[in-house]
Design an enzyme around this catalytic site. Structure first.
Site, PDB file in Angstrom:
ATOM      1  N   GLY A  14       1.197  -0.931  -0.140  1.00  0.00           N
ATOM      2  CA  GLY A  14      -0.015  -0.139   0.084  1.00  0.00           C
ATOM      3  C   GLY A  14       0.382   0.892  -0.296  1.00  0.00           C
ATOM      4  N   VAL A  63      -2.332  -7.823  -2.726  1.00  0.00           N
ATOM      5  CA  VAL A  63      -2.098  -8.060  -1.129  1.00  0.00           C
ATOM      6  C   VAL A  63      -3.221  -9.704  -0.522  1.00  0.00           C
ATOM      7  CG1 VAL A  63      -1.028  -6.649   0.202  1.00  0.00           C
ATOM      8  CG2 VAL A  63      -3.283  -6.576   0.463  1.00  0.00           C
ATOM      9  N   SER A 141      -4.200  -0.009  14.115  1.00  0.00           N
ATOM     10  CA  SER A 141      -5.078   1.258  14.262  1.00  0.00           C
ATOM     11  C   SER A 141      -5.907   0.935  15.555  1.00  0.00           C
ATOM     12  CB  SER A 141      -6.655   1.382  13.356  1.00  0.00           C
ATOM     13  OG  SER A 141      -7.292   2.696  13.639  1.00  0.00           O
ATOM     14  N   TYR A 155     -13.757  -3.303   8.827  1.00  0.00           N
ATOM     15  CA  TYR A 155     -11.784  -2.226   8.935  1.00  0.00           C
ATOM     16  C   TYR A 155     -11.281  -2.480  10.493  1.00  0.00           C
ATOM     17  CZ  TYR A 155      -8.314   1.356   9.113  1.00  0.00           C
ATOM     18  OH  TYR A 155      -6.833   2.536   9.334  1.00  0.00           O
ATOM     19  N   ALA A 156     -12.677  -2.361  11.390  1.00  0.00           N
ATOM     20  CA  ALA A 156     -11.869  -2.521  13.000  1.00  0.00           C
ATOM     21  C   ALA A 156     -11.716  -3.806  13.415  1.00  0.00           C
ATOM     22  CB  ALA A 156     -12.918  -1.626  13.604  1.00  0.00           C
ATOM     23  N   ALA A 157     -12.570  -4.533  12.366  1.00  0.00           N
ATOM     24  CA  ALA A 157     -12.526  -6.069  12.597  1.00  0.00           C
ATOM     25  C   ALA A 157     -10.542  -6.731  12.733  1.00  0.00           C
ATOM     26  CB  ALA A 157     -12.920  -6.750  12.106  1.00  0.00           C
ATOM     27  N   LYS A 159      -8.209  -4.850  11.841  1.00  0.00           N
ATOM     28  CA  LYS A 159      -7.008  -4.106  12.355  1.00  0.00           C
ATOM     29  C   LYS A 159      -6.977  -5.017  14.009  1.00  0.00           C
ATOM     30  CE  LYS A 159      -5.852  -1.600   9.662  1.00  0.00           C
ATOM     31  NZ  LYS A 159      -4.987  -1.048   8.961  1.00  0.00           N
TER      32      LYS A 159
END
Length: 249
Positions: A14, A63, A141, A155-157, A159
Site C-alpha cells: 500500500g 496483497v 489502528s 475495518y476495525a475487526a 485491525k
C-alpha cells in the site's frame, strides 16, 4: 546476531498513497532501499516520479494473493539480494454503517487488511526465517482497539486481527532473529482521513482527542524506521499506540 547485507531493504505494501508513501520516503531518507508495492499501477508510477529516488523500485502487488508477494520478493532479491524489512500497510477503508455492510464488502475489506497482513507475514516471514534476520511492522489502528467509532466494523475487526497476528508471528519467528511489531495510530493528519470523515465529523473527532490535534504521519513513519533497524532486536510482539490519548492501557 548476524545481520545480512540486505537488512536495510524494505518492502512496503500500500506504498503509493497517504501514509504508505510517507513511510517509503522516511525509509529512503534513513538509508533504506525501498520496494514500494501497491495494487494500483498508475498510482505507483506517479508516486515513483514524485519521489524520484535511485534506491526506490516499484512492485505491482495484490496483497490478497500469496503469489504476488512471492513475485515481489523475486524482484527485490534480484535488485538487492533479499528483504530485511516488511511493512504491511495496505488497507481498504469503508465507513458503511454497521447493519448496512454486505457480506461481499466485509470480505473485501478484511481480505486486504487482515488476509493481506497474514500472507505478507507468512511469505516474507519464511524468507526472513531462512536468512536468520528480519523486521516486520504491521499497521494496526486505534479502531482495532476501541471498536472503531469513526470507521467501519469490518475495518476495525481487521485491525484488531492484525494486533493478534502480530503476536502469533512474533512468537513463532523470534527464535529465527525476526521481530514482528504493530503500530496502532489514532486519526492522522492525512488527506485520506479528512476525506473519509468530512469537515463536521473531522472537527468532532479532533475535539475528542485529549491532546487536541490529529497525529503527525511522519512520526508514524519514523517509528516504522526505528523498528526496522537491527538495534530493535528485543522489540517484538508489541503494539505501539500513537493516538493522542484516545485509548490508554
Amino acid at each position: 546476531m548476524t545481520v545480512p547485507d540486505h537488512h536495510n531493504v524494505a518492502l512496503v505494501t500500500g506504498g503509493s498513497g497517504g501514509l504508505g508513501q510517507i513511510i517509503c520516503r522516511r525509509l529512503l531518507s534513513e538509508g533504506f532501499h525501498v520496494a514500494m508495492a501497491d495494487v494500483d499501477s498508475d498510482a505507483l508510477a506517479q508516486a515513483a516520479v514524485e519521489i524520484d529516488h535511485p534506491e526506490l523500485v516499484t512492485c505491482h502487488l495484490d496483497v490478497t494473493r500469496a503469489e504476488d508477494f512471492s513475485a515481489a520478493l523475486a524482484i527485490v532479491e534480484k535488485n538487492w539480494g533479499g528483504v530485511g524489512v516488511l511493512v504491511n500497510n495496505a488497507a481498504l477503508t469503508r465507513t458503511t454503517p454497521l447493519f448496512e455492510i454486505s457480506a461481499q464488502e466485509f470480505d473485501a475489506v478484511t481480505a486486504v487488511a487482515l488476509k493481506g497482513t497474514f500472507l505478507g507475514c507468512q511469505v516474507i516471514g519464511q524468507h526472513m526465517r531462512a536468512n536468520g534476520y528480519g523486521r516486520i511492522v504491521n499497521m494496526a489502528s486505534l479502531a482495532g482497539q476501541n471498536g472503531g467509532s469513526a470507521t467501519g466494523a469490518h475495518y476495525a475487526a481487521s485491525k484488531g486481527g492484525i494486533i493478534t497476528l502480530t503476536k502469533v508471528f512474533a512468537r513463532d519467528l523470534a527464535v529465527s532473529g525476526v521481530t514482528v511489531n504493530a503500530i496502532s495510530p489514532g486519526p492522522q493528519d492525512l488527506d485520506s482521513v479528512r476525506t473519509l470523515l468530512g469537515p463536521e465529523k473531522l472537527e468532532a473527532v479532533t475535539k475528542s482527542i485529549p491532546v487536541g490535534m490529529l497525529g503527525d504521519p511522519d512520526y508514524i513513519a519514523r517509528l516504522v524506521a526505528l523498528l526496522a533497524t537491527p538495534q530493535a532486536a528485543s522489540a517484538t510482539g508489541a503494539t505501539y499506540d500513537v493516538n493522542g490519548g484516545l485509548y490508554l492501557r
